[in-house]
Design a protein around this motif. Sequence first.
Motif: not given
Length: 312
Positions: A170-174, A188-191, A168
């Motif tokens: 992952f977004c910048a907000n981890r 939930k951290m995945s984009c 996956q």
Amino acid sequence: MASFNLTPSDLSTFILMGIPGLEAPHVLISIPLSMFYLLGLLGNVTVLFVVGKERTLHKPMYLLICMLALTDISVSVSVMPKALCIFWFNLKDITVAGCLTQMFFLHASMVMHSAVLVITAFDRYVAICDPLRYTIILTNARLAKLGLVGLIRAVLFVLPAPLLLRRQPFCANRIIPHMYCENIAMAKMSCGDTTVNRMYDLVIVSVVTGFDLTLIAISYGLIIRAVCRISSKKAHQKALNTCTSHICVILISYTPSLFSKLTHRFGLGIAPHVHIILANLYFLLPPILNPVIYGVKTKELRDRVVKYICRM
């Protein structure tokens, strides 16, 4: 929250928040947590040591207690060292690989723990319903094979989850609002599209927990039927006493685990810090209480433990 903004060099890490909303008293919270953790380790290591040293305890029932102790240790060791680092030293960062590794060992230990409870239910069924053939049906070698099957099942069922997450983006907000890495929290951290991850997690939880609880229920249904046919009150009481400790362990193990999974998945309007504190009961209560329960209810083990304590 600005202090947790991740730069490009931080893209291979997550931030574990510990207990969101209770950051200030983290050190105070860590005191009972660390005490429970150490007591759990001490109790389970003591059981392993005593059973290992005493040849008279090399029997299926005590080997099952050792398996349970090993899974209890594995579950707590998977979570508590990193959690205490967060509370004591504010070391909140963890690499993606470290997070996936923690998730694998935690969930594999939980699935193995459930398998041991199923094997123990089968052990109690044979002991009560077919006592004359108990030593023939449940040998140490057969028990070891059942344990190996449980371990292989745990690895095969749990391994796909971190492998799916690894693919996956992952977004910048981890920032993970938890004290350990959990499958749904990481998803939930995945984009990207995490439908497969979520469905797989739900299926595994349903299949493993549902299947194991069904087998345990069938075993105890047969045990209750056999006990009801016993005319002697003394024999009736003795048969029920042999199951008491196992039933207590089942309740202690499954209740906080199911509660944690349901609240984490569906929310149920529970505050995050309350959910995390209650989820910790699964990592702390069984490792502490299981050795006590089996120690109190199993005279042979209790006597051996007392003997070694008196020698110190």
